[in-house]
Design a protein around this motif. Structure first.
Motif, PDB file in Angstrom:
ATOM      1  N   ALA A  86      36.249  28.989 -25.639  1.00 33.46           N
ATOM      2  CA  ALA A  86      35.839  29.431 -24.302  1.00 33.46           C
ATOM      3  C   ALA A  86      36.232  28.396 -23.253  1.00 33.46           C
ATOM      4  N   ALA A  87      36.048  27.118 -23.567  1.00 34.75           N
ATOM      5  CA  ALA A  87      36.438  26.062 -22.627  1.00 34.75           C
ATOM      6  C   ALA A  87      37.949  26.072 -22.404  1.00 34.75           C
ATOM      7  N   GLY A  88      38.703  26.264 -23.464  1.00 34.50           N
ATOM      8  CA  GLY A  88      40.152  26.333 -23.332  1.00 34.50           C
ATOM      9  C   GLY A  88      40.596  27.506 -22.480  1.00 34.50           C
ATOM     10  N   LEU A  89      39.946  28.642 -22.639  1.00 35.87           N
ATOM     11  CA  LEU A  89      40.290  29.814 -21.829  1.00 35.87           C
ATOM     12  C   LEU A  89      39.916  29.599 -20.362  1.00 35.87           C
ATOM     13  N   VAL A  90      38.811  28.911 -20.124  1.00 32.95           N
ATOM     14  CA  VAL A  90      38.449  28.577 -18.739  1.00 32.95           C
ATOM     15  C   VAL A  90      39.554  27.729 -18.118  1.00 32.95           C
ATOM     16  N   LEU A  91      40.013  26.723 -18.843  1.00 25.85           N
ATOM     17  CA  LEU A  91      41.095  25.880 -18.333  1.00 25.85           C
ATOM     18  C   LEU A  91      42.375  26.687 -18.119  1.00 25.85           C
ATOM     19  N   TYR A  92      42.665  27.609 -19.023  1.00 27.58           N
ATOM     20  CA  TYR A  92      43.853  28.459 -18.903  1.00 27.58           C
ATOM     21  C   TYR A  92      43.806  29.241 -17.590  1.00 27.58           C
ATOM     22  N   PHE A  93      42.667  29.859 -17.297  1.00 32.01           N
ATOM     23  CA  PHE A  93      42.593  30.692 -16.100  1.00 32.01           C
ATOM     24  C   PHE A  93      42.461  29.870 -14.822  1.00 32.01           C
ATOM     25  N   VAL A  94      41.931  28.665 -14.902  1.00 34.47           N
ATOM     26  CA  VAL A  94      41.992  27.763 -13.751  1.00 34.47           C
ATOM     27  C   VAL A  94      43.466  27.443 -13.468  1.00 34.47           C
ATOM     28  N   GLY A  95      44.231  27.217 -14.525  1.00 33.02           N
ATOM     29  CA  GLY A  95      45.660  26.994 -14.367  1.00 33.02           C
ATOM     30  C   GLY A  95      46.375  28.208 -13.794  1.00 33.02           C
ATOM     31  N   ALA A  96      45.968  29.400 -14.212  1.00 35.51           N
ATOM     32  CA  ALA A  96      46.581  30.626 -13.692  1.00 35.51           C
ATOM     33  C   ALA A  96      46.318  30.771 -12.193  1.00 35.51           C
ATOM     34  N   ILE A  97      45.102  30.492 -11.774  1.00 35.36           N
ATOM     35  CA  ILE A  97      44.784  30.570 -10.345  1.00 35.36           C
ATOM     36  C   ILE A  97      45.563  29.507  -9.580  1.00 35.36           C
ATOM     37  N   THR A  98      45.666  28.320 -10.154  1.00 38.12           N
ATOM     38  CA  THR A  98      46.441  27.257  -9.517  1.00 38.12           C
ATOM     39  C   THR A  98      47.907  27.658  -9.373  1.00 38.12           C
ATOM     40  N   ALA A  99      48.459  28.305 -10.398  1.00 37.20           N
ATOM     41  CA  ALA A  99      49.853  28.757 -10.338  1.00 37.20           C
ATOM     42  C   ALA A  99      50.041  29.793  -9.231  1.00 37.20           C
ATOM     43  N   HIS A 100      49.061  30.673  -9.061  1.00 35.32           N
ATOM     44  CA  HIS A 100      49.128  31.655  -7.977  1.00 35.32           C
ATOM     45  C   HIS A 100      49.115  30.953  -6.623  1.00 35.32           C
ATOM     46  N   LEU A 101      48.194  30.017  -6.456  1.00 36.34           N
ATOM     47  CA  LEU A 101      48.078  29.330  -5.179  1.00 36.34           C
ATOM     48  C   LEU A 101      49.303  28.475  -4.885  1.00 36.34           C
ATOM     49  N   ARG A 102      49.903  27.932  -5.910  1.00 30.78           N
ATOM     50  CA  ARG A 102      51.077  27.069  -5.751  1.00 30.78           C
ATOM     51  C   ARG A 102      52.228  27.806  -5.070  1.00 30.78           C
ATOM     52  N   VAL A 103      52.389  29.084  -5.376  1.00 31.51           N
ATOM     53  CA  VAL A 103      53.487  29.857  -4.783  1.00 31.51           C
ATOM     54  C   VAL A 103      53.032  30.677  -3.575  1.00 31.51           C
ATOM     55  N   GLY A 104      51.797  30.493  -3.143  1.00 24.77           N
ATOM     56  CA  GLY A 104      51.298  31.202  -1.974  1.00 24.77           C
ATOM     57  C   GLY A 104      50.807  32.605  -2.246  1.00 24.77           C
ATOM     58  N   SER A 105      50.627  32.959  -3.505  1.00 24.82           N
ATOM     59  CA  SER A 105      50.133  34.288  -3.845  1.00 24.82           C
ATOM     60  C   SER A 105      48.630  34.362  -3.590  1.00 24.82           C
ATOM     61  N   ARG A 106      48.212  35.469  -3.056  1.00 29.61           N
ATOM     62  CA  ARG A 106      46.779  35.695  -2.834  1.00 29.61           C
ATOM     63  C   ARG A 106      46.246  36.796  -3.756  1.00 29.61           C
ATOM     64  N   GLN A 107      46.994  37.112  -4.797  1.00 27.75           N
ATOM     65  CA  GLN A 107      46.577  38.119  -5.774  1.00 27.75           C
ATOM     66  C   GLN A 107      45.712  37.416  -6.823  1.00 27.75           C
ATOM     67  N   LEU A 108      44.496  37.094  -6.437  1.00 28.89           N
ATOM     68  CA  LEU A 108      43.643  36.268  -7.285  1.00 28.89           C
ATOM     69  C   LEU A 108      42.529  37.035  -7.983  1.00 28.89           C
ATOM     70  N   VAL A 109      42.416  38.326  -7.713  1.00 29.64           N
ATOM     71  CA  VAL A 109      41.307  39.085  -8.294  1.00 29.64           C
ATOM     72  C   VAL A 109      41.398  39.122  -9.817  1.00 29.64           C
ATOM     73  N   GLY A 110      42.576  39.424 -10.342  1.00 29.78           N
ATOM     74  CA  GLY A 110      42.746  39.505 -11.800  1.00 29.78           C
ATOM     75  C   GLY A 110      42.383  38.210 -12.504  1.00 29.78           C
ATOM     76  N   PRO A 111      43.043  37.088 -12.136  1.00 25.82           N
ATOM     77  CA  PRO A 111      42.691  35.844 -12.814  1.00 25.82           C
ATOM     78  C   PRO A 111      41.243  35.421 -12.565  1.00 25.82           C
ATOM     79  N   ALA A 112      40.693  35.761 -11.399  1.00 26.82           N
ATOM     80  CA  ALA A 112      39.305  35.390 -11.113  1.00 26.82           C
ATOM     81  C   ALA A 112      38.332  36.152 -12.011  1.00 26.82           C
ATOM     82  N   VAL A 113      38.634  37.408 -12.277  1.00 25.98           N
ATOM     83  CA  VAL A 113      37.776  38.204 -13.170  1.00 25.98           C
ATOM     84  C   VAL A 113      37.839  37.634 -14.591  1.00 25.98           C
ATOM     85  N   PHE A 114      39.052  37.344 -15.060  1.00 30.22           N
ATOM     86  CA  PHE A 114      39.204  36.741 -16.384  1.00 30.22           C
ATOM     87  C   PHE A 114      38.457  35.408 -16.443  1.00 30.22           C
TER      88      PHE A 114
END
Length: 114
Positions: free
Chosen positions: A72-100
């Motif tokens: 569970a901790a690893g998956l939390v880190l994975y999805f924090v990374g996913a949100i960071t990757a979205h923000l890095r490129v200026g994407s605001r499509q954060l609902v999916g990774p935020a739900v996960f």
């Protein structure tokens, strides 16, 4: 509390497992996400394996609780990374990774409070 732990953990395992399958079969959506985040497509199967390992680890956590907590901790880190990757490129499509992320945080919290 145990019922909530089981329900949330199973939901987390199912949603992360389904995401893993989409990466592993080479579905168009994960490819588009990798392209949008400017990540190499060769990362797709690797990310799918990470998600699959986390999903299986959550379920194995019913028999070996520390493994479920670590998954569970690893998956939390994975999805924090996913949100960071979205923000890095200026994407605001954060609902999916935020739900996960929310589901995985809930699974981690319930695992720790068990």
């Amino acid at each position: 509390m145990f019922t909530a732990y089981v329900a949330v953990t199973v939901v987390a395992a199912v949603v992360t497992g389904s995401a893993a399958v989409t990466y592993l079969i080479g579905h168009d959506y994960p490819r588009a996400q990798l392209d949008m985040k400017r990540l190499p497509r060769t990362w797709g199967p690797r990310l799918g394996l990470v998600l699959a390992a986390g999903s299986v680890g959550l379920l194995v956590g019913f028999a070996v609780p520390p493994l479920g907590t670590l998954s569970a901790a690893g998956l939390v880190l994975y999805f924090v990374g996913a949100i960071t990757a979205h923000l890095r490129v200026g994407s605001r499509q954060l609902v999916g990774p935020a739900v996960f992320l929310a589901v995985c945080v809930a699974a981690l919290w319930l695992s720790l409070s068990r």
